[in-house]
Every structure is written in structure tokens, then in C-alpha cells.
Design a protein around this motif. Structure first.
Motif, PDB file in Angstrom:
ATOM      1  N   GLU B  52       0.858  -1.181   0.000  1.00  0.00           N
ATOM      2  CA  GLU B  52       0.000   0.000   0.000  1.00  0.00           C
ATOM      3  C   GLU B  52       0.891   1.227   0.000  1.00  0.00           C
ATOM      4  N   ALA B  53       0.705   2.101  -0.949  1.00  0.00           N
ATOM      5  CA  ALA B  53       1.629   3.217  -1.122  1.00  0.00           C
ATOM      6  C   ALA B  53       1.589   4.204   0.034  1.00  0.00           C
ATOM      7  N   TYR B  54       0.474   4.286   0.726  1.00  0.00           N
ATOM      8  CA  TYR B  54       0.396   5.247   1.824  1.00  0.00           C
ATOM      9  C   TYR B  54       0.972   4.694   3.118  1.00  0.00           C
ATOM     10  N   LYS B  55       1.381   3.420   3.097  1.00  0.00           N
ATOM     11  CA  LYS B  55       2.006   2.830   4.281  1.00  0.00           C
ATOM     12  C   LYS B  55       3.515   2.899   4.133  1.00  0.00           C
ATOM     13  N   GLN B  56       4.180   3.382   5.145  1.00  0.00           N
ATOM     14  CA  GLN B  56       5.638   3.465   5.086  1.00  0.00           C
ATOM     15  C   GLN B  56       6.277   2.109   5.329  1.00  0.00           C
ATOM     16  N   GLN B  57       5.587   1.258   6.065  1.00  0.00           N
ATOM     17  CA  GLN B  57       6.162  -0.043   6.387  1.00  0.00           C
ATOM     18  C   GLN B  57       6.172  -0.926   5.159  1.00  0.00           C
ATOM     19  N   ASN B  58       7.296  -1.580   4.909  1.00  0.00           N
ATOM     20  CA  ASN B  58       7.415  -2.479   3.777  1.00  0.00           C
ATOM     21  C   ASN B  58       6.663  -3.774   4.029  1.00  0.00           C
ATOM     22  N   ALA B  59       5.963  -4.240   2.991  1.00  0.00           N
ATOM     23  CA  ALA B  59       5.189  -5.470   3.118  1.00  0.00           C
ATOM     24  C   ALA B  59       6.102  -6.689   3.166  1.00  0.00           C
ATOM     25  N   THR B  60       5.646  -7.694   3.885  1.00  0.00           N
ATOM     26  CA  THR B  60       6.381  -8.954   4.007  1.00  0.00           C
ATOM     27  C   THR B  60       5.394 -10.113   3.956  1.00  0.00           C
ATOM     28  N   GLU B  61       5.761 -11.144   3.184  1.00  0.00           N
ATOM     29  CA  GLU B  61       4.978 -12.379   3.125  1.00  0.00           C
ATOM     30  C   GLU B  61       5.968 -13.540   3.161  1.00  0.00           C
ATOM     31  N   ASN B  62       6.158 -14.059   4.360  1.00  0.00           N
ATOM     32  CA  ASN B  62       7.088 -15.186   4.534  1.00  0.00           C
ATOM     33  C   ASN B  62       8.479 -14.822   4.010  1.00  0.00           C
ATOM     34  N   ARG B  63       8.968 -15.501   2.975  1.00  0.00           N
ATOM     35  CA  ARG B  63      10.324 -15.236   2.483  1.00  0.00           C
ATOM     36  C   ARG B  63      10.380 -14.056   1.511  1.00  0.00           C
ATOM     37  N   PHE B  64       9.237 -13.481   1.206  1.00  0.00           N
ATOM     38  CA  PHE B  64       9.163 -12.396   0.244  1.00  0.00           C
ATOM     39  C   PHE B  64       8.946 -11.066   0.967  1.00  0.00           C
ATOM     40  N   SER B  65       9.704 -10.068   0.593  1.00  0.00           N
ATOM     41  CA  SER B  65       9.523  -8.736   1.167  1.00  0.00           C
ATOM     42  C   SER B  65       9.797  -7.707   0.087  1.00  0.00           C
ATOM     43  N   VAL B  66       9.321  -6.513   0.329  1.00  0.00           N
ATOM     44  CA  VAL B  66       9.557  -5.437  -0.628  1.00  0.00           C
ATOM     45  C   VAL B  66      10.372  -4.344   0.022  1.00  0.00           C
ATOM     46  N   ASN B  67      11.059  -3.608  -0.831  1.00  0.00           N
ATOM     47  CA  ASN B  67      11.725  -2.372  -0.428  1.00  0.00           C
ATOM     48  C   ASN B  67      11.058  -1.264  -1.233  1.00  0.00           C
ATOM     49  N   PHE B  68      10.178  -0.549  -0.570  1.00  0.00           N
ATOM     50  CA  PHE B  68       9.362   0.463  -1.224  1.00  0.00           C
ATOM     51  C   PHE B  68       9.921   1.835  -0.907  1.00  0.00           C
ATOM     52  N   GLN B  69      10.307   2.547  -1.953  1.00  0.00           N
ATOM     53  CA  GLN B  69      10.822   3.908  -1.825  1.00  0.00           C
ATOM     54  C   GLN B  69       9.889   4.813  -2.611  1.00  0.00           C
ATOM     55  N   LYS B  70       8.926   5.406  -1.926  1.00  0.00           N
ATOM     56  CA  LYS B  70       7.869   6.131  -2.628  1.00  0.00           C
ATOM     57  C   LYS B  70       8.408   7.322  -3.404  1.00  0.00           C
ATOM     58  N   ALA B  71       9.298   8.082  -2.796  1.00  0.00           N
ATOM     59  CA  ALA B  71       9.819   9.285  -3.453  1.00  0.00           C
ATOM     60  C   ALA B  71      10.572   8.915  -4.729  1.00  0.00           C
ATOM     61  N   ALA B  72      11.280   7.816  -4.680  1.00  0.00           N
ATOM     62  CA  ALA B  72      12.044   7.358  -5.843  1.00  0.00           C
ATOM     63  C   ALA B  72      11.192   6.527  -6.788  1.00  0.00           C
ATOM     64  N   LYS B  73       9.956   6.228  -6.393  1.00  0.00           N
ATOM     65  CA  LYS B  73       9.060   5.378  -7.180  1.00  0.00           C
ATOM     66  C   LYS B  73       9.737   4.059  -7.516  1.00  0.00           C
ATOM     67  N   SER B  74      10.249   3.446  -6.475  1.00  0.00           N
ATOM     68  CA  SER B  74      10.963   2.186  -6.605  1.00  0.00           C
ATOM     69  C   SER B  74      10.282   1.141  -5.737  1.00  0.00           C
ATOM     70  N   PHE B  75      10.188  -0.069  -6.248  1.00  0.00           N
ATOM     71  CA  PHE B  75       9.422  -1.128  -5.578  1.00  0.00           C
ATOM     72  C   PHE B  75      10.112  -2.456  -5.874  1.00  0.00           C
ATOM     73  N   SER B  76      11.137  -2.788  -5.107  1.00  0.00           N
ATOM     74  CA  SER B  76      11.901  -4.002  -5.387  1.00  0.00           C
ATOM     75  C   SER B  76      11.403  -5.161  -4.538  1.00  0.00           C
ATOM     76  N   LEU B  77      11.593  -6.353  -5.045  1.00  0.00           N
ATOM     77  CA  LEU B  77      11.171  -7.584  -4.377  1.00  0.00           C
ATOM     78  C   LEU B  77      12.401  -8.347  -3.916  1.00  0.00           C
ATOM     79  N   LYS B  78      12.436  -8.670  -2.639  1.00  0.00           N
ATOM     80  CA  LYS B  78      13.523  -9.474  -2.093  1.00  0.00           C
ATOM     81  C   LYS B  78      13.012 -10.863  -1.770  1.00  0.00           C
TER      82      LYS B  78
END
Lengths: 113, 113
Positions: B52-78
Motif C-alpha cells: 500500500e503506497a500510503y504505508k511506510q512499512q514495507n510489506a512482508t509475506e514469509n520469504r518475500f519482502s519489498v523495499n518500497f521507496q515512494k519518493a524514488a518510485k521504486s518497488f523491489s522484491l527481495k
């Protein structure tokens, strides 16, 4: 369990044939989509529909038309198939509210010879 | 118009190691979600994670997580502790106007035993 079902996994058609790709969803979703997937190009939107009998062009509508006579069914029509329409076609559906996920069918790999 | 860019057509990772898939996007929406989908060889697109873009906390689902940088419009998957079953195409998606979804060109992930 939510489901989007595409009528065929594989299709082979001849150039000039009229081709129908059918998609049915059982989730009572308002929105339905047809995408084309090609290597290196990702998913490109052909058409989408947000209600029965409503349709909107996506990014690559040329050579395609759609039909949505019932809420659960969204058909993609190739009026006169050409070899450059050989591709993977993916149907998806989603709820109308913004920011809900899309659910996908299993894809139809169409070959036009 | 919305755009989604995945700059890594192919990635590989050793089993049990960690890999990060990159995605940048551009949207005119003020409130939006972002999605990562997985497409294994079966072709069935599966939602991996949403942010969710309005949430600062990065989402996590088990072994999958995101690094969301809203200002940079970056959304990487780890993907941590990579498994053989993680081998697939991964697509980043961003909703657009009219309930459309825009997808990147995909990253093909290979997991090396």
C-alpha cells in the motif's frame, strides 16, 4: 477458491480465420481484462471491461474486439487472425474498487499459421 | 500514462541465497497499491505480495519482502532463502486510471541448485 477460466490452453488457427477466446470468472468481479504476453514486452492490455456491455480500449486494441454480454464472461475476438497475433493471451478479473488485485486465467497460447 | 520498468530481464540465484528484483514505476494516482506477480512454467499468474503506497512499512509475506521507496518510485522484491520452486517470471504491476493494471516486462529468475 477464486477462479478465472480460459476456454483453451492451446489453439492453432489459420490466417484469416475468426478466432474467439473465451474467459469466465466465478468471483462476481466487475472488471475483466485481456492481455497479450510476448517475450521482452511483458503484459500489454488489449481491452478491458468494467461492466456488462461496456468496453474500453487498452494499449494495443488494433485487430481485436471484445464482447461482454454477461458479467462473468469476457470474450476476445480476432476478426481475421494474422501471424503477428501469435502470442500468449491472458484474461484477468478484479473488483471495481481501486487497488484490488487482479486474478488471472491460465493463459491461451495461440498460434496463427 | 503509467509506466512500469523492470531493468533486469534475467536474474539467477543460488539455492538458499537472497535475490532482489528491481522495479520502478510512474503513476499519476495519489493512492495506490503495487503488486508483484509470479508466473511459473505452468503460466498461472500468482500474486506474491502487495504494498500500500500510503504505508511506510514495507510489506512482508514469509520469504518475500519489498523495499518500497515512494519518493524514488521504486518497488523491489527481495526473496530470501531462495528455493527451486521460486524459479519463474516475476512481474511488477501498478494500477492505473480506470482500474487498469500496468505491468513491467518481467524478470526471469533462475534458481541454481
Amino acid at each position: 477458491d477464486v477462479k478465472v477460466t480460459q476456454s483453451s490452453r492451446y489453439l492453432v488457427k489459420r490466417t484469416g480465420e475468426k478466432v474467439f477466446l473465451e474467459c469466465v470468472q466465478d468471483m462476481d468481479h466487475e472488471n475483466m481484462f485481456w492481455y497479450r504476453q510476448d517475450p521482452g514486452l511483458g503484459l500489454r492490455l488489449i481491452y478491458f471491461s468494467y461492466d456488462v456491455k461496456m468496453k474500453e480500449k487498452g494499449d494495443i486494441p488494433e485487430g481485436y474486439s471484445v464482447s461482454r454480454e454477461k458479467k462473468e464472461r469476457f470474450s476476445l475476438i480476432l476478426e481475421s487472425a494474422s501471424t503477428n497475433q501469435t502470442s500468449m493471451y491472458l484474461c484477468a478479473s478484479s473488483l471495481r474498487q481501486v487497488n484490488t488485485e487482479a486474478f488471472f486465467g491460465q493463459g491461451t497460447r495461440l498460434t496463427v499459421v | 500514462a503509467q509506466t512500469v520498468t523492470q531493468s533486469q530481464p534475467e536474474m539467477s540465484v543460488q539455492e538458499a541465497e537472497t535475490v532482489t528484483l528491481s522495479c520502478t514505476y510512474d503513476t499519476s494516482e495519489s493512492d495506490y497499491y503495487l503488486f508483484w506477480y509470479k508466473q511459473p512454467p505452468s503460466r498461472q499468474m500468482i500474486l506474491v505480495i502487495r504494498q500500500e503506497a500510503y504505508k511506510q512499512q514495507n510489506a512482508t509475506e514469509n520469504r518475500f519482502s519489498v523495499n518500497f521507496q515512494k519518493a524514488a518510485k521504486s518497488f523491489s522484491l527481495k526473496i530470501s532463502d531462495s528455493q527451486l520452486g521460486d524459479a519463474a517470471m516475476y512481474f511488477c504491476a501498478c494500477p492505473g486510471t480506470g482500474n487498469q493494471f500496468y505491468f513491467g516486462t518481467g524478470t526471469s529468475l533462475t534458481v541454481i541448485p
